[in-house]
Write a protein that holds these residues in place. Sequence first.
Motif, PDB file in Angstrom:
ATOM      1  N   ALA A 247      17.546 -18.016   7.139  1.00  0.00           N
ATOM      2  CA  ALA A 247      16.149 -18.522   6.807  1.00  0.00           C
ATOM      3  C   ALA A 247      16.149 -16.482   6.394  1.00  0.00           C
ATOM      4  CB  ALA A 247      15.125 -18.753   7.339  1.00  0.00           C
ATOM      5  N   GLY A 248      16.710 -15.974   8.502  1.00  0.00           N
ATOM      6  CA  GLY A 248      15.928 -14.305   8.203  1.00  0.00           C
ATOM      7  C   GLY A 248      14.572 -14.187   7.889  1.00  0.00           C
ATOM      8  N   VAL A 249      14.522 -12.737   7.526  1.00  0.00           N
ATOM      9  CA  VAL A 249      13.009 -11.877   7.507  1.00  0.00           C
ATOM     10  C   VAL A 249      12.379 -12.874   6.476  1.00  0.00           C
ATOM     11  CG1 VAL A 249      11.857  -9.795   6.693  1.00  0.00           C
ATOM     12  CG2 VAL A 249      13.813 -10.092   7.895  1.00  0.00           C
ATOM     13  N   LEU A 250      12.822 -13.872   5.483  1.00  0.00           N
ATOM     14  CA  LEU A 250      12.274 -14.909   4.187  1.00  0.00           C
ATOM     15  C   LEU A 250      11.688 -16.199   5.254  1.00  0.00           C
ATOM     16  CD1 LEU A 250      11.233 -15.196   1.755  1.00  0.00           C
ATOM     17  CD2 LEU A 250      13.057 -16.568   1.195  1.00  0.00           C
ATOM     18  N   GLY A 251      11.769 -16.153   6.331  1.00  0.00           N
ATOM     19  CA  GLY A 251      11.508 -17.381   7.007  1.00  0.00           C
ATOM     20  C   GLY A 251      10.244 -17.005   8.382  1.00  0.00           C
TER      21      GLY A 251
ATOM     22  N   LEU B 122       0.928  -1.633   0.007  1.00  0.00           N
ATOM     23  CA  LEU B 122       0.463   0.290  -0.160  1.00  0.00           C
ATOM     24  C   LEU B 122       1.550   0.823  -0.495  1.00  0.00           C
ATOM     25  CD1 LEU B 122      -2.827  -0.793   2.691  1.00  0.00           C
ATOM     26  CD2 LEU B 122      -2.874  -1.093  -0.172  1.00  0.00           C
ATOM     27  N   SER B 123       2.111   1.400   0.210  1.00  0.00           N
ATOM     28  CA  SER B 123       3.228   2.536   0.713  1.00  0.00           C
ATOM     29  C   SER B 123       4.398   1.908   0.702  1.00  0.00           C
ATOM     30  CB  SER B 123       3.415   3.002   2.085  1.00  0.00           C
ATOM     31  OG  SER B 123       3.337   2.270   2.854  1.00  0.00           O
ATOM     32  N   GLU B 124       5.534   3.014  -0.500  1.00  0.00           N
ATOM     33  CA  GLU B 124       6.998   2.764  -0.219  1.00  0.00           C
ATOM     34  C   GLU B 124       7.225   2.018   1.535  1.00  0.00           C
ATOM     35  OE1 GLU B 124       8.829   1.931  -2.743  1.00  0.00           O
ATOM     36  OE2 GLU B 124       7.160   2.189  -4.146  1.00  0.00           O
ATOM     37  N   ASP B 125       7.324   0.796   1.290  1.00  0.00           N
ATOM     38  CA  ASP B 125       8.050   0.371   2.567  1.00  0.00           C
ATOM     39  C   ASP B 125       9.767   0.727   2.416  1.00  0.00           C
ATOM     40  OD1 ASP B 125       9.224  -0.060   4.818  1.00  0.00           O
ATOM     41  OD2 ASP B 125       8.233  -2.107   4.650  1.00  0.00           O
ATOM     42  N   ALA B 126      10.555   1.355   3.186  1.00  0.00           N
ATOM     43  CA  ALA B 126      12.133   2.062   3.360  1.00  0.00           C
ATOM     44  C   ALA B 126      13.122   0.666   4.035  1.00  0.00           C
ATOM     45  CB  ALA B 126      12.309   3.146   4.325  1.00  0.00           C
ATOM     46  N   ASP B 127      12.216  -0.498   4.718  1.00  0.00           N
ATOM     47  CA  ASP B 127      12.914  -1.304   5.259  1.00  0.00           C
ATOM     48  C   ASP B 127      12.416  -2.437   4.283  1.00  0.00           C
ATOM     49  OD1 ASP B 127      14.059  -0.280   7.758  1.00  0.00           O
ATOM     50  OD2 ASP B 127      12.045  -0.176   8.600  1.00  0.00           O
ATOM     51  N   ALA B 128      12.010  -2.419   2.448  1.00  0.00           N
ATOM     52  CA  ALA B 128      11.202  -3.460   2.315  1.00  0.00           C
ATOM     53  C   ALA B 128      12.602  -4.416   1.830  1.00  0.00           C
ATOM     54  CB  ALA B 128      10.800  -3.080   0.709  1.00  0.00           C
ATOM     55  N   ARG B 129      12.553  -5.180   1.743  1.00  0.00           N
ATOM     56  CA  ARG B 129      14.205  -6.368   1.743  1.00  0.00           C
ATOM     57  C   ARG B 129      13.478  -7.210   0.085  1.00  0.00           C
ATOM     58  NH1 ARG B 129      16.493  -8.050   7.585  1.00  0.00           N
ATOM     59  NH2 ARG B 129      15.451  -5.872   8.238  1.00  0.00           N
ATOM     60  N   HIS B 130      14.790  -7.305  -0.182  1.00  0.00           N
ATOM     61  CA  HIS B 130      14.528  -8.495  -1.611  1.00  0.00           C
ATOM     62  C   HIS B 130      15.625  -9.434  -1.359  1.00  0.00           C
ATOM     63  CE1 HIS B 130      13.299  -4.532  -3.230  1.00  0.00           C
ATOM     64  NE2 HIS B 130      13.686  -4.418  -2.516  1.00  0.00           N
ATOM     65  N   TYR B 131      15.516 -10.976  -1.421  1.00  0.00           N
ATOM     66  CA  TYR B 131      15.947 -11.930  -1.600  1.00  0.00           C
ATOM     67  C   TYR B 131      16.002 -12.253  -2.429  1.00  0.00           C
ATOM     68  CZ  TYR B 131      15.357 -10.933   3.861  1.00  0.00           C
ATOM     69  OH  TYR B 131      15.695 -10.251   5.483  1.00  0.00           O
ATOM     70  N   GLU B 132      17.708 -12.811  -3.316  1.00  0.00           N
ATOM     71  CA  GLU B 132      17.691 -13.520  -4.479  1.00  0.00           C
ATOM     72  C   GLU B 132      17.665 -15.254  -4.013  1.00  0.00           C
ATOM     73  OE1 GLU B 132      21.116 -12.080  -6.559  1.00  0.00           O
ATOM     74  OE2 GLU B 132      20.180 -10.423  -6.481  1.00  0.00           O
ATOM     75  N   ARG B 133      16.892 -15.741  -4.455  1.00  0.00           N
ATOM     76  CA  ARG B 133      16.590 -17.669  -4.962  1.00  0.00           C
ATOM     77  C   ARG B 133      17.317 -17.984  -6.264  1.00  0.00           C
ATOM     78  NH1 ARG B 133      17.945 -16.235  -0.228  1.00  0.00           N
ATOM     79  NH2 ARG B 133      16.709 -16.905   1.951  1.00  0.00           N
ATOM     80  N   ARG B 134      17.669 -19.383  -6.069  1.00  0.00           N
ATOM     81  CA  ARG B 134      17.868 -20.099  -7.530  1.00  0.00           C
ATOM     82  C   ARG B 134      16.612 -20.733  -6.902  1.00  0.00           C
ATOM     83  NH1 ARG B 134      18.829 -19.646 -12.684  1.00  0.00           N
ATOM     84  NH2 ARG B 134      20.286 -22.018 -13.280  1.00  0.00           N
ATOM     85  N   GLY B 135      15.238 -20.795  -7.868  1.00  0.00           N
ATOM     86  CA  GLY B 135      14.077 -21.272  -7.372  1.00  0.00           C
ATOM     87  C   GLY B 135      13.492 -22.377  -8.765  1.00  0.00           C
ATOM     88  N   LYS B 136      12.679 -23.397  -9.383  1.00  0.00           N
ATOM     89  CA  LYS B 136      12.134 -23.600 -10.300  1.00  0.00           C
ATOM     90  C   LYS B 136      11.355 -23.846 -10.405  1.00  0.00           C
ATOM     91  CE  LYS B 136      14.936 -27.734  -9.107  1.00  0.00           C
ATOM     92  NZ  LYS B 136      14.718 -30.198  -8.817  1.00  0.00           N
ATOM     93  N   ILE B 137      10.464 -23.435 -12.043  1.00  0.00           N
ATOM     94  CA  ILE B 137       9.722 -23.140 -12.365  1.00  0.00           C
ATOM     95  C   ILE B 137       9.048 -24.646 -13.008  1.00  0.00           C
ATOM     96  CG2 ILE B 137       8.102 -21.957 -13.851  1.00  0.00           C
ATOM     97  CD1 ILE B 137      10.254 -20.044 -12.783  1.00  0.00           C
ATOM     98  N   TYR B 138       8.280 -24.878 -12.633  1.00  0.00           N
ATOM     99  CA  TYR B 138       7.580 -25.636 -13.361  1.00  0.00           C
ATOM    100  C   TYR B 138       7.080 -25.970 -14.336  1.00  0.00           C
ATOM    101  CZ  TYR B 138       9.407 -28.534  -9.940  1.00  0.00           C
ATOM    102  OH  TYR B 138      10.319 -29.060  -8.813  1.00  0.00           O
ATOM    103  N   LEU B 139       6.288 -26.241 -15.773  1.00  0.00           N
ATOM    104  CA  LEU B 139       6.008 -25.976 -17.267  1.00  0.00           C
ATOM    105  C   LEU B 139       5.046 -26.605 -17.130  1.00  0.00           C
ATOM    106  CD1 LEU B 139       9.082 -25.477 -18.885  1.00  0.00           C
ATOM    107  CD2 LEU B 139       7.717 -23.177 -17.918  1.00  0.00           C
ATOM    108  N   MET B 140       3.863 -26.451 -17.828  1.00  0.00           N
ATOM    109  CA  MET B 140       2.773 -27.159 -17.691  1.00  0.00           C
ATOM    110  C   MET B 140       3.020 -28.051 -19.581  1.00  0.00           C
ATOM    111  SD  MET B 140      -0.544 -25.236 -16.966  1.00  0.00           S
ATOM    112  CE  MET B 140      -0.394 -22.886 -17.365  1.00  0.00           C
ATOM    113  N   PRO B 141       2.006 -29.139 -20.007  1.00  0.00           N
ATOM    114  CA  PRO B 141       2.886 -29.608 -20.916  1.00  0.00           C
ATOM    115  C   PRO B 141       1.553 -28.292 -22.562  1.00  0.00           C
ATOM    116  CG  PRO B 141       1.537 -30.698 -19.604  1.00  0.00           C
ATOM    117  CD  PRO B 141       1.845 -29.554 -19.074  1.00  0.00           C
ATOM    118  N   ASN B 142       1.418 -28.041 -22.675  1.00  0.00           N
ATOM    119  CA  ASN B 142       0.744 -26.853 -23.388  1.00  0.00           C
ATOM    120  C   ASN B 142       1.340 -25.545 -23.638  1.00  0.00           C
ATOM    121  OD1 ASN B 142      -0.668 -26.396 -20.955  1.00  0.00           O
ATOM    122  ND2 ASN B 142      -2.551 -25.869 -21.850  1.00  0.00           N
TER     123      ASN B 142
END
Length: 159
Positions: free
Chosen positions: A146-150, A109-129
């Motif tokens: 884990a930190g704040v993401l936990g 709802l508003s810009e948060d000065a304390d916003a955090r960004h966590y980079e991760r290596r993930g998996k994306i499962y694709l649909m057959p079509n």
Amino acid sequence: MIAEFGMKVRAFDLPFRTVWVRRKDMIDLRVSRDTPDTENWTNADLVAHISTFRLVGVSVQDHKRLGLGRWLRAHGNEIPFLADEPMPSGTVAYDEAGQIAYFSIWPQLSEDADARHYERRGKIYLMPNGGVARIRFPVLNKRGRAGVLGTAAALLATR
């Protein structure tokens, strides 16, 4: 979050559900109700956006095999979007210049000065079509923290 995007941003209404798979300590963003084919997946670099201890969104870098932009234009319902307004949950913003998709889980709802960004290596499962069935990424980082993401994962529905 959206201020990071370039000038050509489109928004799509795409219902999805985000859960914390506790026994695997993974966050699972489910676009499809179908169980994804475990053979049809691709690795992806993504960023978890945390604000006030909530997971507000996930950014995914698009690539040729993934084809998120093409899939969203073909299957998503495009909605009007103004960069200075909060994105409702269940919305995906796609930056065509940067080829980044932002999945809005919780409206910021508003810009948060304390916003955090966590980079991760993930998996994306694709649909057959074609298209995304699930986006799955670990809560813990490479060092086992884990930190704040936990904390944000604990606020999600669990499975």
